[in-house]
Scaffold this motif. Structure first.
Motif, PDB file in Angstrom:
ATOM      1  N   ALA A  28      12.356  -2.263  -7.215  1.00 45.13           N
ATOM      2  CA  ALA A  28      12.294  -3.154  -8.377  1.00 45.13           C
ATOM      3  C   ALA A  28      12.661  -4.577  -7.975  1.00 45.13           C
ATOM      4  N   THR A  29      13.607  -4.725  -7.085  1.00 45.78           N
ATOM      5  CA  THR A  29      14.004  -6.060  -6.623  1.00 45.78           C
ATOM      6  C   THR A  29      12.870  -6.728  -5.841  1.00 45.78           C
ATOM      7  N   TYR A  30      12.294  -5.993  -4.899  1.00 42.84           N
ATOM      8  CA  TYR A  30      11.171  -6.559  -4.136  1.00 42.84           C
ATOM      9  C   TYR A  30      10.025  -6.958  -5.054  1.00 42.84           C
ATOM     10  N   LEU A  31       9.657  -6.058  -5.944  1.00 41.33           N
ATOM     11  CA  LEU A  31       8.529  -6.347  -6.833  1.00 41.33           C
ATOM     12  C   LEU A  31       8.847  -7.539  -7.736  1.00 41.33           C
ATOM     13  N   GLY A  32      10.076  -7.590  -8.225  1.00 41.38           N
ATOM     14  CA  GLY A  32      10.464  -8.714  -9.069  1.00 41.38           C
ATOM     15  C   GLY A  32      10.339 -10.042  -8.351  1.00 41.38           C
ATOM     16  N   ARG A  33      10.704 -10.058  -7.074  1.00 44.14           N
ATOM     17  CA  ARG A  33      10.590 -11.302  -6.309  1.00 44.14           C
ATOM     18  C   ARG A  33       9.140 -11.705  -6.097  1.00 44.14           C
TER      19      ARG A  33
ATOM     20  N   PHE B 107       4.747 -17.047 -10.768  1.00 40.88           N
ATOM     21  CA  PHE B 107       5.141 -17.931 -11.859  1.00 40.88           C
ATOM     22  C   PHE B 107       5.612 -19.282 -11.332  1.00 40.88           C
ATOM     23  N   LEU B 108       6.323 -19.248 -10.218  1.00 41.97           N
ATOM     24  CA  LEU B 108       6.861 -20.474  -9.637  1.00 41.97           C
ATOM     25  C   LEU B 108       5.754 -21.484  -9.354  1.00 41.97           C
ATOM     26  N   GLU B 109       4.592 -20.986  -8.946  1.00 45.31           N
ATOM     27  CA  GLU B 109       3.478 -21.879  -8.643  1.00 45.31           C
ATOM     28  C   GLU B 109       2.999 -22.636  -9.876  1.00 45.31           C
ATOM     29  N   LEU B 110       3.307 -22.072 -11.047  1.00 39.28           N
ATOM     30  CA  LEU B 110       2.894 -22.713 -12.297  1.00 39.28           C
ATOM     31  C   LEU B 110       4.067 -23.406 -12.987  1.00 39.28           C
ATOM     32  N   GLY B 111       5.172 -23.515 -12.267  1.00 37.03           N
ATOM     33  CA  GLY B 111       6.335 -24.178 -12.858  1.00 37.03           C
ATOM     34  C   GLY B 111       7.085 -23.311 -13.843  1.00 37.03           C
ATOM     35  N   LEU B 112       6.858 -21.999 -13.785  1.00 35.51           N
ATOM     36  CA  LEU B 112       7.544 -21.070 -14.685  1.00 35.51           C
ATOM     37  C   LEU B 112       8.458 -20.145 -13.892  1.00 35.51           C
ATOM     38  N   THR B 113       9.258 -19.376 -14.618  1.00 31.81           N
ATOM     39  CA  THR B 113      10.015 -18.285 -14.033  1.00 31.81           C
ATOM     40  C   THR B 113       9.634 -17.017 -14.804  1.00 31.81           C
ATOM     41  N   SER B 114      10.041 -15.880 -14.307  1.00 31.21           N
ATOM     42  CA  SER B 114       9.802 -14.644 -15.052  1.00 31.21           C
ATOM     43  C   SER B 114      10.429 -14.734 -16.434  1.00 31.21           C
ATOM     44  N   ALA B 115      11.619 -15.346 -16.492  1.00 25.15           N
ATOM     45  CA  ALA B 115      12.332 -15.462 -17.759  1.00 25.15           C
ATOM     46  C   ALA B 115      11.540 -16.295 -18.763  1.00 25.15           C
TER      47      ALA B 115
END
Lengths: 162, 162
Positions: free
Chosen positions: A35-40, A46-54
């Motif tokens: 789950a940690t690997y997949l989450g990363r 998302f980071l590429e679009l200026g977002l986070t998962s949150a």
DNA sequence: TTGAAGTATCTCGATTTCAAGATAATATCA
DNA sequence: TGATATTATCTTGAAATCGAGATACTTCAA
């Protein structure tokens, strides 16, 4: 069967604490690490679009709720495993970024409506497209039948908690 | 098949974005949610002993490494998915609690040895016993064959990342 | 109508984590 | 040997989250 990181941990425990049956530690350890690997990996997209998962989670909940793309913080909370204080903070960030707006709820003045602005809509449209493509990539490590079996077991397991 | 939280999310996306194949979102969403629930259940057991999952992980790595129960921060890092700064902080806390001690490494003065003190040893003995019992409880939601199937698939999946 | 209970959101302070870079020691090799 | 690269750990500042409680509004019942 190829040994992995979790196997080495189990082998150590079996030497040091032979009184313990550490079998369940294998399954739970693998689940947590995976789950940690997949989450990363998900986060990267998302980071590429200026977002986070949150922040994506909030925008996505608004987008998929359908027009007029408005939900209360409480509605949003119900779909996420976070506290109300965390939601306040997430909405603050999104509001500051100009992606959502807080509207007063005429039907209940304790409440508030979080509205997806056009900028937020456009961004989440692109984000979800990229995210789903990334998810296809990330699940392709398993065969079709493995994915089906995994999904069925996870569904049953999850039902024990929800 | 009973509908769960993730099914409702997928149904919303299929209505709002019929162009997307959101199948993989089901599997990945369930995995993430389940890992969060399980992590919280695990945390509860440690809390009763004045520990957290984070502090237990460090103590447990030292304990299962065998006598003399000493590892460098780098060794500890290798078994956990955290940064060096986080490890420094964790060791600081454990040192303050009197559970471990930092020893100078005579063979390499850049390095340090984190040694499990008797108090730390006793605590982690009790903690791992309780933790394993709790893990048995948490895996009992699945049948024996489901656990075996799940573990096998997770192992393969994990191998894609490690 | 009014007081009590319930609900929705936000505030506050503490904690944990990370990324980037600083510091200090060791290894390499011309 | 000395310069440079590498390694090991720690420091710093920013960000996300949580739990507990505050605030403001609504509902309910006498």
């Amino acid at each position: 069967m190829e040994k992995d990181h979790v196997d080495r941990i189990l082998a150590q425990w079996r030497t040091e604490r032979p009184d313990l049956d550490v079998e369940p530690m294998g399954l739970l350890g693998r689940l947590a690490r995976l789950a940690t690997y997949l989450g990363r990996e998900v986060e990267k997209t998302f980071l590429e679009l200026g977002l986070t998962s949150a922040s994506f989670d909030v925008l996505a909940a608004l987008r998929r709720s359908g027009a007029p793309y408005r939900l209360s913080p409480g509605d949003l909370l119900a779909t996420m495993m976070i506290t109300s204080g965390t939601m306040t903070n997430r909405v603050d960030q999104l509001e500051k970024a100009g992606l959502v707006a807080r509207l007063t709820n005429p039907e209940d003045r304790r409440s508030v409506l979080i509205a997806l602005k056009p900028e937020g809509f456009d961004l989440v449209e692109r984000a979800v497209t990229a995210h789903v493509a990334n998810q296809h990539r990330l699940t392709a490590f398993l065969d079709l039948d493995e994915r089906a079996a995994l999904d069925a077991i996870l569904r049953k397991y999850l039902l024990a908690f929800e």
